[in-house]
Design a protein around this motif. Structure first.
Motif, PDB file in Angstrom:
ATOM      1  N   THR A  52       0.864  -1.182   0.000  1.00  0.00           N
ATOM      2  CA  THR A  52       0.000   0.000   0.000  1.00  0.00           C
ATOM      3  C   THR A  52       0.900   1.230   0.000  1.00  0.00           C
ATOM      4  O   THR A  52       1.815   1.348   0.817  1.00  0.00           O
ATOM      5  CB  THR A  52      -0.920   0.032   1.230  1.00  0.00           C
ATOM      6  OG1 THR A  52      -0.133  -0.053   2.414  1.00  0.00           O
ATOM      7  CG2 THR A  52      -1.925  -1.096   1.201  1.00  0.00           C
ATOM      8  N   CYS A  53       0.644   2.119  -0.899  1.00  0.00           N
ATOM      9  CA  CYS A  53       1.440   3.336  -1.047  1.00  0.00           C
ATOM     10  C   CYS A  53       1.114   4.297   0.097  1.00  0.00           C
ATOM     11  O   CYS A  53      -0.051   4.514   0.409  1.00  0.00           O
ATOM     12  CB  CYS A  53       1.117   3.985  -2.393  1.00  0.00           C
ATOM     13  SG  CYS A  53       2.177   5.361  -2.805  1.00  0.00           S
TER      14      CYS A  53
ATOM     15  N   ASP B 222       0.793   8.002   2.015  1.00  0.00           N
ATOM     16  CA  ASP B 222       0.418   9.344   1.563  1.00  0.00           C
ATOM     17  C   ASP B 222       1.680  10.064   1.112  1.00  0.00           C
ATOM     18  O   ASP B 222       2.726   9.970   1.761  1.00  0.00           O
ATOM     19  CB  ASP B 222      -0.254  10.131   2.691  1.00  0.00           C
ATOM     20  CG  ASP B 222      -1.664   9.648   2.981  1.00  0.00           C
ATOM     21  OD1 ASP B 222      -2.263   9.010   2.097  1.00  0.00           O
ATOM     22  OD2 ASP B 222      -2.157   9.922   4.089  1.00  0.00           O
TER      23      ASP B 222
ATOM     24  N   ASP C 146      -0.619  -0.474  -4.419  1.00  0.00           N
ATOM     25  CA  ASP C 146      -1.950   0.099  -4.245  1.00  0.00           C
ATOM     26  C   ASP C 146      -1.843   1.586  -3.905  1.00  0.00           C
ATOM     27  O   ASP C 146      -1.501   1.961  -2.793  1.00  0.00           O
ATOM     28  CB  ASP C 146      -2.685  -0.652  -3.134  1.00  0.00           C
ATOM     29  CG  ASP C 146      -4.125  -0.212  -2.980  1.00  0.00           C
ATOM     30  OD1 ASP C 146      -4.535   0.789  -3.614  1.00  0.00           O
ATOM     31  OD2 ASP C 146      -4.850  -0.870  -2.214  1.00  0.00           O
ATOM     32  N   THR C 147      -2.148   2.421  -4.882  1.00  0.00           N
ATOM     33  CA  THR C 147      -2.133   3.877  -4.684  1.00  0.00           C
ATOM     34  C   THR C 147      -3.553   4.420  -4.560  1.00  0.00           C
ATOM     35  O   THR C 147      -3.749   5.634  -4.514  1.00  0.00           O
ATOM     36  CB  THR C 147      -1.424   4.591  -5.858  1.00  0.00           C
ATOM     37  OG1 THR C 147      -2.175   4.401  -7.052  1.00  0.00           O
ATOM     38  CG2 THR C 147      -0.011   4.077  -6.057  1.00  0.00           C
TER      39      THR C 147
ATOM     40  N   SER D 232      -4.033   6.490  -1.202  1.00  0.00           N
ATOM     41  CA  SER D 232      -3.019   7.427  -0.707  1.00  0.00           C
ATOM     42  C   SER D 232      -3.269   8.822  -1.290  1.00  0.00           C
ATOM     43  O   SER D 232      -3.765   8.971  -2.401  1.00  0.00           O
ATOM     44  CB  SER D 232      -1.612   6.949  -1.049  1.00  0.00           C
ATOM     45  OG  SER D 232      -1.366   7.041  -2.423  1.00  0.00           O
TER      46      SER D 232
ATOM     47  N   LEU E 126      -1.976  12.688  -2.410  1.00  0.00           N
ATOM     48  CA  LEU E 126      -0.824  13.363  -3.006  1.00  0.00           C
ATOM     49  C   LEU E 126      -0.864  14.826  -2.615  1.00  0.00           C
ATOM     50  O   LEU E 126      -1.806  15.545  -2.952  1.00  0.00           O
ATOM     51  CB  LEU E 126      -0.854  13.224  -4.532  1.00  0.00           C
ATOM     52  CG  LEU E 126       0.243  13.957  -5.307  1.00  0.00           C
ATOM     53  CD1 LEU E 126       1.615  13.447  -4.895  1.00  0.00           C
ATOM     54  CD2 LEU E 126       0.038  13.796  -6.804  1.00  0.00           C
TER      55      LEU E 126
ATOM     56  N   TYR F 161       7.452  14.762  -6.739  1.00  0.00           N
ATOM     57  CA  TYR F 161       6.742  13.505  -6.987  1.00  0.00           C
ATOM     58  C   TYR F 161       7.412  12.752  -8.138  1.00  0.00           C
ATOM     59  O   TYR F 161       7.664  11.550  -8.042  1.00  0.00           O
ATOM     60  CB  TYR F 161       5.271  13.798  -7.288  1.00  0.00           C
ATOM     61  CG  TYR F 161       4.411  12.577  -7.442  1.00  0.00           C
ATOM     62  CD1 TYR F 161       4.301  11.636  -6.430  1.00  0.00           C
ATOM     63  CD2 TYR F 161       3.668  12.367  -8.609  1.00  0.00           C
ATOM     64  CE1 TYR F 161       3.492  10.511  -6.565  1.00  0.00           C
ATOM     65  CE2 TYR F 161       2.856  11.259  -8.748  1.00  0.00           C
ATOM     66  CZ  TYR F 161       2.779  10.336  -7.730  1.00  0.00           C
ATOM     67  OH  TYR F 161       1.978   9.226  -7.865  1.00  0.00           O
TER      68      TYR F 161
ATOM     69  N   ARG G  83      -0.334  -1.471 -10.817  1.00  0.00           N
ATOM     70  CA  ARG G  83      -0.715  -0.316  -9.988  1.00  0.00           C
ATOM     71  C   ARG G  83      -2.222  -0.299  -9.819  1.00  0.00           C
ATOM     72  O   ARG G  83      -2.954  -0.364 -10.798  1.00  0.00           O
ATOM     73  CB  ARG G  83      -0.333   0.999 -10.687  1.00  0.00           C
ATOM     74  CG  ARG G  83       1.019   1.494 -10.416  1.00  0.00           C
ATOM     75  CD  ARG G  83       1.236   2.891 -11.041  1.00  0.00           C
ATOM     76  NE  ARG G  83       0.614   3.925 -10.238  1.00  0.00           N
ATOM     77  CZ  ARG G  83      -0.481   4.595 -10.567  1.00  0.00           C
ATOM     78  NH1 ARG G  83      -1.109   4.382 -11.689  1.00  0.00           N
ATOM     79  NH2 ARG G  83      -0.954   5.529  -9.771  1.00  0.00           N
TER      80      ARG G  83
ATOM     81  N   SER H 237      -5.354   5.566  -8.342  1.00  0.00           N
ATOM     82  CA  SER H 237      -5.981   6.533  -7.454  1.00  0.00           C
ATOM     83  C   SER H 237      -7.200   7.119  -8.165  1.00  0.00           C
ATOM     84  O   SER H 237      -7.195   7.274  -9.390  1.00  0.00           O
ATOM     85  CB  SER H 237      -4.969   7.643  -7.153  1.00  0.00           C
ATOM     86  OG  SER H 237      -5.611   8.777  -6.641  1.00  0.00           O
TER      87      SER H 237
ATOM     88  N   ARG I  81      -3.534  13.215 -10.491  1.00  0.00           N
ATOM     89  CA  ARG I  81      -2.405  12.352 -10.128  1.00  0.00           C
ATOM     90  C   ARG I  81      -2.186  11.278 -11.183  1.00  0.00           C
ATOM     91  O   ARG I  81      -1.059  11.012 -11.590  1.00  0.00           O
ATOM     92  CB  ARG I  81      -2.674  11.707  -8.773  1.00  0.00           C
ATOM     93  CG  ARG I  81      -1.584  10.755  -8.333  1.00  0.00           C
ATOM     94  CD  ARG I  81      -1.932  10.171  -6.989  1.00  0.00           C
ATOM     95  NE  ARG I  81      -0.870   9.349  -6.488  1.00  0.00           N
ATOM     96  CZ  ARG I  81      -0.846   8.857  -5.274  1.00  0.00           C
ATOM     97  NH1 ARG I  81      -1.813   9.141  -4.434  1.00  0.00           N
ATOM     98  NH2 ARG I  81       0.137   8.102  -4.871  1.00  0.00           N
TER      99      ARG I  81
END
Length: 129
Positions: A15-16, A18, A49-50, A53, A55, A62, A83, A86, A91
């Motif tokens: 899990t990505c 924040d 997994d983004t 999260s 941004l 980034y 991926r 999001s 993003r």
């Protein structure tokens, strides 16, 4: 960042965190742990997994994190990266542009695809080509 390895499928699920400007060093450190795990266990498949999260950093920073991560992953033995996207279209646009530019400038030893569900990502990762 939470890492979960499924030995039956040889998939690492991450899990990505924040993506906050003030947390850049911690974010890179978390990705370094993920890369180390992939390398040490010789794991060929990754689900990043983004989807949940946030941004909150400058686009240049980034992009720097994405570039460092891409380079670090290139030496792990990773074959496929799935991926989980999001819901943030801005993003996702940044990521799509980054991947397009990366592909134009260098050839990665792994394939990257984006998915809206974990099930679709797992199905793709398990496909044999």
């Amino acid at each position: 960042m939470v890492l979960d390895y499924d030995a039956a499928t040889d998939i690492l699920y991450a899990t990505c965190p924040d993506m906050k400007q003030e947390e850049m060093l911690h974010i890179y450190a978390a990705f370094a742990v993920m890369v180390k795990t992939l390398k040490e266990k010789n794991i060929p498949y990754l689900i990043l997994d983004t989807s949940s999260s946030q941004l909150d950093m400058h686009q240049e920073d980034y992009n720097t994190i994405l570039a460092l991560l891409s380079t670090d992953l290139a030496v792990t033995g990773l074959q496929k990266l799935a991926r989980l996207v999001s819901p943030d279209e801005k993003r996702e646009g940044i990521v799509r542009q980054f991947l397009k530019e990366l592909d134009a400038h260098q050839s990665l030893p792994y394939v990257v695809e984006s998915f809206t569900s974990k099930e679709a990502a797992v199905t793709w990762l398990k496909e044999i080509k």
